[in-house]
Design an enzyme around this catalytic site. Structure first.
Site, mmCIF file in Angstrom:
data_model
loop_
_atom_site.group_PDB
_atom_site.id
_atom_site.type_symbol
_atom_site.label_atom_id
_atom_site.label_comp_id
_atom_site.label_asym_id
_atom_site.label_seq_id
_atom_site.Cartn_x
_atom_site.Cartn_y
_atom_site.Cartn_z
ATOM 1 N N GLU A 27 0.839 -1.199 0.000
ATOM 2 C CA GLU A 27 0.000 0.000 0.000
ATOM 3 C C GLU A 27 0.883 1.262 0.000
ATOM 4 O O GLU A 27 1.885 1.327 0.720
ATOM 5 C CB GLU A 27 -0.874 -0.002 1.262
ATOM 6 C CG GLU A 27 -1.798 1.207 1.357
ATOM 7 C CD GLU A 27 -2.601 1.232 2.657
ATOM 8 O OE1 GLU A 27 -2.221 0.542 3.625
ATOM 9 O OE2 GLU A 27 -3.618 1.956 2.690
ATOM 10 N N LYS A 53 -9.465 2.644 -2.132
ATOM 11 C CA LYS A 53 -9.665 2.047 -0.799
ATOM 12 C C LYS A 53 -11.057 2.410 -0.278
ATOM 13 O O LYS A 53 -11.390 3.596 -0.158
ATOM 14 C CB LYS A 53 -8.575 2.596 0.120
ATOM 15 C CG LYS A 53 -8.543 2.022 1.515
ATOM 16 C CD LYS A 53 -7.266 2.499 2.214
ATOM 17 C CE LYS A 53 -7.104 1.961 3.610
ATOM 18 N NZ LYS A 53 -5.786 2.281 4.188
ATOM 19 N N CYS A 62 -5.690 -2.564 2.258
ATOM 20 C CA CYS A 62 -5.392 -2.644 3.695
ATOM 21 C C CYS A 62 -6.598 -2.819 4.623
ATOM 22 O O CYS A 62 -7.100 -3.910 4.793
ATOM 23 C CB CYS A 62 -4.535 -1.463 4.135
ATOM 24 S SG CYS A 62 -3.840 -1.801 5.785
HETATM 25 N N1 LIG Z 1 -3.151 1.173 6.176
HETATM 26 C C1 LIG Z 1 -4.178 0.848 6.930
HETATM 27 O O1 LIG Z 1 -5.321 0.948 6.511
HETATM 28 N N2 LIG Z 1 -3.901 0.439 8.170
HETATM 29 C C2 LIG Z 1 -4.883 0.266 9.166
HETATM 30 C C3 LIG Z 1 -4.500 -0.733 10.164
HETATM 31 C C4 LIG Z 1 -4.904 -2.119 9.812
HETATM 32 O O2 LIG Z 1 -5.870 -2.295 9.072
HETATM 33 O O3 LIG Z 1 -4.267 -3.049 10.287
#
Ligand SMILES: NC(=O)NCCC(=O)O
EC number: 3.5.1.6
Length: 386
Positions: free
Chosen positions: A121, A198, A235
């Site tokens: 990401e 996203k 993510c």
């Molecule tokens: N980049 C991101 O969305 N991180 C959030 C934390 C997670 O989903 O573990």
């Protein structure tokens, strides 16, 4: 609870070190579904990986032979990496250093016959959203259609006949200069096939990404590539089963999950979520996480009463691929840059679907009706009381 950093290499290494062989085999059966065959990758690829100082692993997922369909073999590559330069280095230098790093890894992927590769990401930048500061981080944003990183990936895709999934911070200058957390999908022809955004933005701990961009507005597109139908669940979207489901309903056979997440928050969830999504949706999932600790020039707080700090904590790598039958590869290490190559037979998706029938038994019409009611402001939850 204290959490290991780079010194604890991986769960797999720990199990191999401490368990006697018969126990190890049983543990692997339960933890990984079954032991996958290691891929016989070219010696030059291992030599190049070692020269460039990254880990290279390869595994094969097999499917049963069928009479009417030929195997549908595709090699996917998952890339995890540290940011090579500190976060306070000039923006253009950080981007160039990352381009150079990824180019070296993609060259090894090409030697291994990878057809579709996915990066982590926001791969062109440090994961600076924790700071909630705008400059210089917004300067990393680029056009998904023709920004320098997309052009760079187009060259890689064309040179290596490889589909490239490139998750970036997007600036959409045609629509109000708005920023998005986007993955660009580039065909092996070198053409931009499209982009996806996203859908779920975290508001948890230091992951304060809503300061920069909103929830994606492109739905759940699936991209038909020469090697199979793919989609990208970015993510934090992996915590949302309906997000995976919609990609699957649109026909995804492989769902990539490029991520940036840290040990204290999610390491115990990591082996479960993408793997469960592969099982629940009869598809392959590819979970990718960045590596290392990134330090930022100014302190920030997490809104939890604790001291201000200058880093997120430890990004634990551990990228892996999971299959519709619940089997999965071991993870890449927690501490090193790496390339994970997996040979998939996409016929496995339909074969598992025919055994477990989750699409047939899913009762989606019932949930569609019930959810349509449940989201209304005057909805009364169905609670039966004495
Ligand atoms: N980049 C991101 O969305 N991180 C959030 C934390 C997670 O989903 O573990």
């Amino acid at each position: 609870m204290a959490m290991a950093g780079a010194e604890w290499k991986s769960l797999e290494e720990c199990l191999e070190k401490h368990l006697p062989l018969p126990d190890l085999q049983e543990v692997k059966r339960v933890l990984y579904g079954k032991e996958l065959r290691k891929l016989d990758l070219p010696r030059e690829a291992f030599e190049a990986a070692s020269r460039e100082d990254f880990e290279l692993q390869g595994y094969a997922f097999e499917a049963a032979e069928e009479q009417l369909r030929r195997p549908r073999i595709v090699h996917v590559g998952l890339v995890q990496n540290r940011t090579p330069l500190p976060a306070d280095a000039p923006v253009a230098e950080q981007v160039s250093a990352l381009h150079r790093r990824i180019k070296a890894i993609v060259e090894v992927a090409a030697m291994c016959g990878v057809n579709i590769i996915c990066f982590q990401e926001a791969w062109t930048m440090p994961f600076a959203f924790c700071t909630r500061e705008k400059l210089p981080w917004t300067e990393f944003a680029e056009s998904a259609e023709d920004g320098p990183t997309t052009r760079f990936c187009q060259k890689l895709a064309k040179n290596h006949d490889m589909v490239v999934v490139s998750p970036i911070l997007e600036r959409d200058s045609e629509h109000g200069d708005v920023l998005w957390n986007t993955a660009v999908v580039i065909s092996n022809s070198g053409a931009v096939l499209g982009k996806t955004r996203k859908n779920h933005i975290p508001r948890v701990g230091d992951f304060n990404e809503s300061t920069y961009y909103m929830e994606g507005n492109l739905g759940h597109p699936v991209f038909q590539t020469q090697f199979g139908r793919i989609s990208v669940n970015i993510c934090y979207g992996r915590h949302h089963p309906l997000n995976w489901l919609m990609y699957s309903i649109n026909g995804a056979e492989i769902i990539f999950n490029p991520s940036a997440t840290i040990g204290a928050l999610s390491e115990s969830l990591w082996p479960i979520e993408a793997r469960n999504a592969a099982i629940a949706n009869h598809c392959f999932t590819c979970a990718i996480n960045r590596v290392g600790t990134e330090h930022f020039p100014n302190e920030f707080t997490s809104g939890d009463g604790k001291k201000a700090h200058q880093d997120f904590g430890y990004f634990y790598g551990s990228s892996y691929v999971a299959a519709p039958d619940g089997s999965r590869t071991p993870g890449l290490s927690r501490s090193q840059d790496g390339l994970l190559v997996a040979k998939l037979d996409l016929n496995l998706c339909q074969q598992v679907n025919d055994v477990w029938n989750f699409k047939m038994t899913g009762r989606y019409e019932m949930y569609a009706r019930e959810l349509a009611e449940a989201v209304k402001p005057n909805y009364r939850p169905t609670i039966v009381k004495e």
